[in-house]
Enzyme design. Structure first.
Site, PDB file in Angstrom:
ATOM      1  N   SER A 118       0.834  -1.198   0.000  1.00 20.66           N
ATOM      2  CA  SER A 118       0.000   0.000   0.000  1.00 20.66           C
ATOM      3  C   SER A 118       0.870   1.250   0.000  1.00 20.66           C
ATOM      4  O   SER A 118       1.724   1.401  -0.872  1.00 20.66           O
ATOM      5  CB  SER A 118      -0.972  -0.039   1.198  1.00 20.66           C
ATOM      6  OG  SER A 118      -1.961   0.959   1.090  1.00 20.66           O
ATOM      7  N   GLU A 215      -1.877  -2.654  -8.148  1.00 17.02           N
ATOM      8  CA  GLU A 215      -3.108  -2.830  -7.385  1.00 17.02           C
ATOM      9  C   GLU A 215      -3.435  -1.501  -6.735  1.00 17.02           C
ATOM     10  O   GLU A 215      -2.608  -0.589  -6.709  1.00 17.02           O
ATOM     11  CB  GLU A 215      -2.952  -3.937  -6.331  1.00 17.02           C
ATOM     12  CG  GLU A 215      -1.938  -3.645  -5.231  1.00 17.02           C
ATOM     13  CD  GLU A 215      -2.537  -2.912  -4.030  1.00 17.02           C
ATOM     14  OE1 GLU A 215      -3.730  -3.087  -3.735  1.00 17.02           O
ATOM     15  OE2 GLU A 215      -1.797  -2.148  -3.393  1.00 17.02           O
ATOM     16  N   HIS A 280      -4.884  -5.229  -1.534  1.00 14.17           N
ATOM     17  CA  HIS A 280      -5.851  -4.948  -0.472  1.00 14.17           C
ATOM     18  C   HIS A 280      -7.012  -5.926  -0.424  1.00 14.17           C
ATOM     19  O   HIS A 280      -7.976  -5.696   0.305  1.00 14.17           O
ATOM     20  CB  HIS A 280      -6.398  -3.526  -0.648  1.00 14.17           C
ATOM     21  CG  HIS A 280      -5.400  -2.452  -0.386  1.00 14.17           C
ATOM     22  ND1 HIS A 280      -4.468  -2.060  -1.324  1.00 14.17           N
ATOM     23  CD2 HIS A 280      -5.190  -1.666   0.704  1.00 14.17           C
ATOM     24  CE1 HIS A 280      -3.727  -1.080  -0.822  1.00 14.17           C
ATOM     25  NE2 HIS A 280      -4.143  -0.825   0.392  1.00 14.17           N
TER      26      HIS A 280
END
Length: 314
Positions: A118, A215, A280
């Site tokens: 992330s 992502e 995620h």
């Protein structure tokens, strides 16, 4: 110039000390304690750095001040008793502290395992550029997915201790968005962070020859389009060998997300696999970054050529 393999750190052994840092957002203490218990169950000795549970006095989306977050990571890396540094959670803030790290001291301390995803994408890029170090795109100690999903836990545990057993990655739902096979060096992470890194001191000179992992979370299809278009216009996707797509949580209906990704990526003419199983989503497989691998879009797999981590010393 093409993406080149990065230096591997050594794998872990039971009894190794691992440091927990919060380079981005604050982590709830109860969640962190649950994650620490998982690590202890693996035989590791986790130590929480002094500011890992801080909350910034004026900016509550940050885990303490930039200086304190950078100090925690620098001190953890330079501690000779620490074998790995694991991030507690993502959120936002890694970019704010990346330039405050003592990269000279950290290079002198040598390679160690570094794990996160992330917002931590900014630090994966920094470790690649400033230290030439391969890192692990994987779950964070206080992240809900790590606490709840056994496949996520086992992927990280096996990568840390027995990386030869997890050289081929992919979930049953993975498959070709664009068919084909490609070989290259793995890089990437969170799409928005990769775009935000452009023109910064830690931006790679090229992604040419790379297997690009992408992502994201909470980005609607038009925003994904905007980010991908920025990367295309900047020439960042020129010469990539293949693309592996992870999860797109809270980005809208997947049919709309998929249409956007297909529109922007298919014209590159390289293999693209979707739903590989990182990011995620409900399962977050650990993926080595900076290592040679083969992407087989038809089979829905990514296979690293060598174990992600070197044999343990001694």
């Amino acid at each position: 110039m093409t993406a080149t393999p990065l230096e591997r750190p050594r794998r872990l052994r039971p009894g190794d000390r691992v440091a927990i840092v919060s380079p981005s957002g604050p982590v709830p203490e109860d969640r962190l304690e649950t994650g620490l218990a998982i690590l202890r169950g693996w035989g590791l000795d986790p130590v929480v750095m002094p500011h890992a549970l801080d909350v910034h006095p004026h900016l509550p989306y940050l885990a303490g001040t930039d200086e304190d977050r950078a100090r925690d990571l620098t001190e953890a890396w330079c501690d000779p008793s620490v074998s790995a540094v694991l991030c507690a959670r993502g959120g936002y803030g890694a970019q704010r502290m990346a330039d405050l790290l003592d990269w000279t001291a950290m290079r002198a301390a040598g390679p160690k395992v570094f794990v996160g995803y992330s917002d931590v994408t900014a630090l994966h890029e920094a470790f690649a550029v400033r230290m030439g170090l391969a890192t692990l795109h994987g779950p964070m100690t206080g992240a809900v997915t790590f606490l709840a999903d056994t496949a996520t836990q086992e992927s990280l545990r096996a990568t840390l201790f027995e990386p030869e057993t997890v050289r081929t990655l992919g979930l049953p739902g993975a498959g070709p968005m664009v068919p084909g096979r490609a070989r290259g060096v793995t890089l990437g992470g969170c799409l928005a962070l990769l775009a935000a890194d452009l023109a910064t001191p830690h931006a790679r000179p090229t992604w040419h020859g790379g297997l690009l992992l992408l992502e994201d979370v909470g980005e609607e299809p038009y925003r994904l389009d905007r980010i991908l278009t920025q990367l295309l216009r900047a020439g960042r996707l020129d010469g990539v060998a293949g693309i592996a797509l992870g999860s797109w949580e809270e980005c809208g209906p997947y049919a709309e997300v998929r249409a956007t990704l297909l529109d922007r990526l298919a014209p590159l003419g390289v293999p693209v696999v979707e739903n590989l199983g990182f990011g995620h989503g409900p399962t977050n497989l650990t993926v080595p970054l900076g290592r040679p691998a083969t992407l087989d879009a038809d089979a829905g797999t990514l296979t690293v050529e060598e174990p992600a981590l070197l044999p343990a010393a001694g």
